[in-house]
Design a protein around this motif. Structure first.
Motif, PDB file in Angstrom:
ATOM      1  N   UNK A 196      37.111  43.625  30.531  1.00  0.00           N
ATOM      2  CA  UNK A 196      37.442  44.138  31.871  1.00  0.00           C
ATOM      3  C   UNK A 196      37.241  43.059  32.940  1.00  0.00           C
ATOM      4  N   UNK A 197      36.189  42.252  32.792  1.00  0.00           N
ATOM      5  CA  UNK A 197      35.976  41.163  33.765  1.00  0.00           C
ATOM      6  C   UNK A 197      37.079  40.115  33.632  1.00  0.00           C
ATOM      7  N   UNK A 198      37.587  39.921  32.435  1.00  0.00           N
ATOM      8  CA  UNK A 198      38.717  38.993  32.247  1.00  0.00           C
ATOM      9  C   UNK A 198      39.988  39.520  32.894  1.00  0.00           C
ATOM     10  N   UNK A 199      40.120  40.838  32.972  1.00  0.00           N
ATOM     11  CA  UNK A 199      41.237  41.390  33.763  1.00  0.00           C
ATOM     12  C   UNK A 199      40.998  41.042  35.236  1.00  0.00           C
ATOM     13  N   UNK A 200      39.743  41.189  35.686  1.00  0.00           N
ATOM     14  CA  UNK A 200      39.430  40.923  37.104  1.00  0.00           C
ATOM     15  C   UNK A 200      39.769  39.489  37.498  1.00  0.00           C
ATOM     16  N   UNK A 201      39.426  38.519  36.647  1.00  0.00           N
ATOM     17  CA  UNK A 201      39.640  37.117  37.054  1.00  0.00           C
ATOM     18  C   UNK A 201      40.925  36.538  36.453  1.00  0.00           C
ATOM     19  N   UNK A 202      41.766  37.418  35.920  1.00  0.00           N
ATOM     20  CA  UNK A 202      43.092  37.046  35.403  1.00  0.00           C
ATOM     21  C   UNK A 202      43.034  36.102  34.198  1.00  0.00           C
ATOM     22  N   UNK A 203      41.910  36.127  33.477  1.00  0.00           N
ATOM     23  CA  UNK A 203      41.868  35.409  32.192  1.00  0.00           C
ATOM     24  C   UNK A 203      42.839  36.066  31.212  1.00  0.00           C
ATOM     25  N   UNK A 221      34.225  47.924  35.325  1.00  0.00           N
ATOM     26  CA  UNK A 221      35.337  48.683  35.908  1.00  0.00           C
ATOM     27  C   UNK A 221      35.403  48.459  37.410  1.00  0.00           C
ATOM     28  N   UNK A 222      34.241  48.435  38.071  1.00  0.00           N
ATOM     29  CA  UNK A 222      34.227  48.163  39.519  1.00  0.00           C
ATOM     30  C   UNK A 222      34.659  46.719  39.793  1.00  0.00           C
ATOM     31  N   UNK A 223      34.182  45.795  38.962  1.00  0.00           N
ATOM     32  CA  UNK A 223      34.545  44.376  39.125  1.00  0.00           C
ATOM     33  C   UNK A 223      36.069  44.219  39.031  1.00  0.00           C
ATOM     34  N   UNK A 224      36.672  44.923  38.086  1.00  0.00           N
ATOM     35  CA  UNK A 224      38.134  44.853  37.941  1.00  0.00           C
ATOM     36  C   UNK A 224      38.840  45.535  39.116  1.00  0.00           C
ATOM     37  N   UNK A 225      38.364  46.720  39.489  1.00  0.00           N
ATOM     38  CA  UNK A 225      39.002  47.468  40.579  1.00  0.00           C
ATOM     39  C   UNK A 225      38.958  46.677  41.882  1.00  0.00           C
ATOM     40  N   UNK A 226      37.797  46.101  42.178  1.00  0.00           N
ATOM     41  CA  UNK A 226      37.654  45.337  43.423  1.00  0.00           C
ATOM     42  C   UNK A 226      38.486  44.051  43.407  1.00  0.00           C
ATOM     43  N   UNK A 227      38.919  43.641  42.221  1.00  0.00           N
ATOM     44  CA  UNK A 227      39.792  42.458  42.114  1.00  0.00           C
ATOM     45  C   UNK A 227      41.257  42.856  42.176  1.00  0.00           C
ATOM     46  N   UNK A 246      43.394  48.851  31.903  1.00  0.00           N
ATOM     47  CA  UNK A 246      43.149  48.085  33.132  1.00  0.00           C
ATOM     48  C   UNK A 246      44.145  46.947  33.221  1.00  0.00           C
ATOM     49  N   UNK A 247      44.800  46.870  34.364  1.00  0.00           N
ATOM     50  CA  UNK A 247      45.729  45.764  34.618  1.00  0.00           C
ATOM     51  C   UNK A 247      46.097  45.802  36.097  1.00  0.00           C
ATOM     52  N   UNK A 248      47.004  44.930  36.511  1.00  0.00           N
ATOM     53  CA  UNK A 248      47.420  44.920  37.915  1.00  0.00           C
ATOM     54  C   UNK A 248      48.226  46.184  38.231  1.00  0.00           C
ATOM     55  N   UNK A 249      48.358  46.464  39.525  1.00  0.00           N
ATOM     56  CA  UNK A 249      49.180  47.615  39.933  1.00  0.00           C
ATOM     57  C   UNK A 249      50.620  47.416  39.479  1.00  0.00           C
ATOM     58  N   UNK A 250      51.071  46.160  39.450  1.00  0.00           N
ATOM     59  CA  UNK A 250      52.464  45.896  39.058  1.00  0.00           C
ATOM     60  C   UNK A 250      52.701  46.202  37.580  1.00  0.00           C
TER      61      UNK A 250
END
Ligand code: IPD
Length: 262
Positions: A196-203, A221-227, A246-250
């Motif tokens: 999930x953190x890798x989703x946040x920082x786009x790894x 989950x919060x780390x990803x959402x806030x990103x 978990x992924x971008x809105x797009x």
């Protein structure tokens, strides 16, 4: 860094546990099993959780606690700590670097602060609700997290994980078989919080997994959402133990649709 003090306290507690896990790993680590023969737990998981709980309650004695290794305590302050003292236990056992300590603070049932520390990767991720999400290097440099800018699911690198029950993982692998031809590739790191953190920082561009628990995804989950990530269940509602996506809105509609079709 934190506005409420909860983030700083979570960070301190996770840091104590991460140092302990990194530097005190015994050579002859005894392994027990939990939900299935492959679901491992060690005395290090339990001692890590004890260190975290002790640190938090020494400072905030009226708070509640929910920990993976059984720590459950009702509080009276409205704050509850959600702890995964060692996410990626199997990686830890094998000396692989993808393991982390995860500490989240909930206020009145909503996650408001979270920290995931992965000491062998030399990185921590932190977020506070409404205030953003950061990645911190071992030298203390902070970088704001932002999810992938990819817009094509066919080009997306997607992380996932497997449960511990044999029947569940066979079903999950069958889904993977149907999904893998429609995306760039799959990554299975072995720690849901890191995914999930890798989703946040786009790894990675996205993540999905069946069968995680609240403590796996509370902080991350919060780390990803806030990103900027959309963290949901299969239908776009809040994430559940049955499914976390978990992924971008797009990319979210396409990833959810692909999972629904498989
Ligand atoms: C596990 C890891 C793994 C995921 C499992 C989790 P644990 O947590 O996060 O990547 O696939 O769903 O249970 O047992 O190592 O704390």
């Amino acid at each position: 860094m934190g506005v409420t003090g909860l983030l700083d306290l979570a960070d301190e507690a996770a840091g104590i546990a991460a140092d302990f896990l990194l530097h005190r790993r015994p050579g002859d680590l005894q392994v027990e099993s939990k939900s299935s023969a492959t679901d491992a737990v060690t005395e290090m998981d339990r001692r890590s959780e004890s260190l975290i709980v002790e640190h938090l309650l020494n400072r905030r004695g009226d708070d509640g606690v929910l920990g993976e290794e059984g720590g459950e305590r009702r509080g009276s302050s409205g704050v509850r700590w959600v702890i995964d003292p060692l996410d990626g236990t199997v990686n830890y056992l094998y000396g692989l670097p993808m393991w982390a300590v995860s500490v989240a603070a909930e206020r009145d049932g909503e996650v408001v602060a979270g920290v995931v520390r992965a000491p062998m990767l030399g990185v921590s991720w932190l977020a506070e609700r409404g205030a953003g999400s950061w990645r911190r290097s071992a030298s203390g440099d902070l970088q704001r997290n932002a999810v992938t800018t990819a817009t094509d699911l066919a080009q997306a690198l997607v992380a996932t994980g497997f449960g511990y029950a044999a029947a569940d993982r066979v079903r999950q692998a069958e889904r993977l078989h149907r999904v893998i031809g429609s995306i760039r590739d799959i990554r299975r790191a072995g720690a849901a919080a890191i995914d999930l953190c890798w989703v946040a920082d786009a790894t990675v561009d996205g993540y999905f997994e069946e069968g995680t628990h609240h403590w796996d995804r509370a902080a991350a989950g919060l780390i990803a959402t806030e990103a900027g990530a959309v963290v949901s269940d299969a239908a776009g509602g809040p994430p559940t133990d049955e499914m976390t996506v978990a992924t971008s809105a797009a990319l979210a509609p396409a990833l959810r649709a692909m999972l629904a079709a498989t």
